[in-house]
Every structure is written in C-alpha cells, then in structure tokens.
Design a protein around this motif. Structure first.
Motif, PDB file in Angstrom:
ATOM      1  N   ASN A 258      -0.450   6.343   2.698  1.00 14.13           N
ATOM      2  CA  ASN A 258      -1.762   6.684   3.256  1.00 14.13           C
ATOM      3  C   ASN A 258      -2.649   5.458   3.431  1.00 14.13           C
ATOM      4  OD1 ASN A 258      -1.278   9.538   3.375  1.00 14.13           O
ATOM      5  ND2 ASN A 258      -1.440   9.534   1.148  1.00 14.13           N
ATOM      6  N   LYS A 259      -2.060   4.269   3.316  1.00 17.32           N
ATOM      7  CA  LYS A 259      -2.738   2.989   3.489  1.00 17.32           C
ATOM      8  C   LYS A 259      -3.643   2.618   2.321  1.00 17.32           C
ATOM      9  CE  LYS A 259      -5.875   1.516   6.571  1.00 17.32           C
ATOM     10  NZ  LYS A 259      -6.554   0.625   5.668  1.00 17.32           N
ATOM     11  N   LYS A 260      -3.494   3.283   1.209  1.00 10.19           N
ATOM     12  CA  LYS A 260      -4.295   2.955   0.020  1.00 10.19           C
ATOM     13  C   LYS A 260      -3.600   1.820  -0.737  1.00 10.19           C
ATOM     14  CE  LYS A 260      -6.732   7.188  -0.792  1.00 10.19           C
ATOM     15  NZ  LYS A 260      -6.626   8.255  -0.005  1.00 10.19           N
ATOM     16  N   PRO A 261      -4.360   0.791  -1.147  1.00 12.28           N
ATOM     17  CA  PRO A 261      -3.756  -0.314  -1.896  1.00 12.28           C
ATOM     18  C   PRO A 261      -3.156   0.171  -3.212  1.00 12.28           C
ATOM     19  CG  PRO A 261      -5.990  -0.857  -1.168  1.00 12.28           C
ATOM     20  CD  PRO A 261      -5.787   0.596  -0.898  1.00 12.28           C
ATOM     21  N   THR A 262      -1.988  -0.364  -3.542  1.00  7.08           N
ATOM     22  CA  THR A 262      -1.340  -0.006  -4.808  1.00  7.08           C
ATOM     23  C   THR A 262      -1.693  -1.001  -5.909  1.00  7.08           C
ATOM     24  OG1 THR A 262       0.632  -1.313  -4.335  1.00  7.08           O
ATOM     25  CG2 THR A 262       0.647   1.004  -3.607  1.00  7.08           C
TER      26      THR A 262
ATOM     27  N   CYS B 230       0.856  -1.191   0.000  1.00  8.64           N
ATOM     28  CA  CYS B 230       0.000   0.000   0.000  1.00  8.64           C
ATOM     29  C   CYS B 230       0.889   1.238   0.000  1.00  8.64           C
ATOM     30  CB  CYS B 230      -0.966  -0.014   1.182  1.00  8.64           C
ATOM     31  SG  CYS B 230      -0.232  -0.279   2.790  1.00  8.64           S
ATOM     32  N   ASP B 231       0.261   2.395  -0.158  1.00  9.69           N
ATOM     33  CA  ASP B 231       1.040   3.632  -0.144  1.00  9.69           C
ATOM     34  C   ASP B 231       1.123   4.174   1.284  1.00  9.69           C
ATOM     35  OD1 ASP B 231      -1.325   5.058   0.411  1.00  9.69           O
ATOM     36  OD2 ASP B 231      -1.510   5.855  -1.624  1.00  9.69           O
TER      37      ASP B 231
ATOM     38  N   GLU C 291       0.485  -4.073   5.497  1.00  7.55           N
ATOM     39  CA  GLU C 291      -0.353  -4.174   6.694  1.00  7.55           C
ATOM     40  C   GLU C 291       0.033  -5.367   7.566  1.00  7.55           C
ATOM     41  OE1 GLU C 291      -4.513  -2.212   5.610  1.00  7.55           O
ATOM     42  OE2 GLU C 291      -4.037  -3.947   4.335  1.00  7.55           O
TER      43      GLU C 291
END
Length: 185
Positions: free
Chosen positions: A11-15, A8-9, A32
């Motif tokens: 900001n916890k957004k999946p890449t 993830c990035d 995570e």
C-alpha cells in the motif's frame, strides 16, 4: 549499480527497512521509483532505448528517464538526479508536473521480481535532442517520436515488442496528460 533503497508495503507505506536494490528485486519487495516523460512543444515524446546489457527489457523503448529512489532520498531529489544522470539535463523540480503514482508488478523470473511504485512526472523538453548526453551504461539511444505514433503503438499495442510492457492505462495516462499540457499552450 546496486544501491540502497527503502522498502514499503503493498500500500506504499514505509516499512522502516532498507535493502540493496538487488535484494528487493530478488525478494519482490515493494519500493519507489521515478518516471519522467519529456515532450516537445511540437508534440513529440522523448523515448529512451534501454541499454543492451540491462537485465530487464534490454533494447526496448521506455520512459524518457527512470530510476530508483535511494534510501532516505526525497522523490523530487531522485527525479532531478536521474534526469542529470541519464540525459545530462539540468532542470528545476518546478519544471516537473506530477501526474500520479502507479503500482507496477512484473515477475521476470524466480529471482527477479519488480514490485514498484512509479512516481510519474511530465515535463517540457526545451533542449534539442542532439544536446542531450545519454548515460552509456544505462541508455542505448534517445529518440523523439510523434505523440500520435506513440499512442497508436502503445494503446493498441501495435508494436508491443518495441516498448517496455507497461499497463495500457499507464500509457494512456501519460499521453492524455501530455496532450492536455500541449492544448493549454
């Protein structure tokens, strides 16, 4: 064990990318993890002494159970799996209370950079310590420590060389959440 994990990035957004855990740590890619802190009705916290062969913080005391979330794995499934693997305890996800997600960054050396989001839970331990079976490859020892002693050691960092150096705010959040649960009993 080198497992496949989702990246993830910051900001916890999946890449949308997956990688081996070793590759993520080598490149400092965010991913995570799950942390589960167990406590007893009489105000003790279950601590795990990390295995002596661990590459990071060997033999330091840490969270009751922790581990990486596998690629495509749900957070709740990872938490239950890690509990079963590390202390051979079978519980329902309904017995866990999520208290937050904590961003953590540790640069151990140029080829080992931990950048993780810890999905953190607390749970009442209903089984005696002597009935838990530690995962020999990961866990050196298990111990129950009074919550007051643990808070003195981690908040004031009186025994900072004894514990994994998580942020003081992280430790404070854990202790406050457990105290709140115990007061509600």
């Amino acid at each position: 064990m080198d497992e496949l994990i989702d990246i993830c990035d910051a900001n916890k957004k999946p890449t949308g990318k997956t990688a081996l855990k070793s590759e993520a740590h080598k490149n400092g890619w965010f991913h995570e993890t799950v942390h589960i802190w167990f406590y007893t009705i009489n105000g003790k916290i279950l601590l795990q002494q990390r295995g002596k062969h661990k590459s990071v913080f060997p033999l330091l005391w840490d969270v009751s159970v922790a581990g990486h979330v596998g690629a495509g794995e749900k957070i709740e499934d990872a938490a239950i799996r890690e509990i079963e693997e590390e202390i051979a305890l079978h519980i329902s996800f309904n017995n866990l209370k999520k208290i937050g997600i904590f961003k953590s960054e540790h640069k151990h050396n140029d080829s080992l950079i931990d950048r993780e989001f810890h999905h953190t839970f607390i749970a009442m331990l209903h089984k005696p310590l002597n009935q838990l079976t530690k995962q020999k490859s990961e866990v050196e020892a298990l111990a129950l420590t009074p919550l007051l002693k643990f808070s003195e050691d981690t908040w004031g960092l009186a025994n900072s060389k004894k514990y994994v150096p998580h942020a003081t705010e992280y430790y404070k959040t854990i202790i406050k959440a457990i105290k709140k649960e115990l007061q509600s009993l």
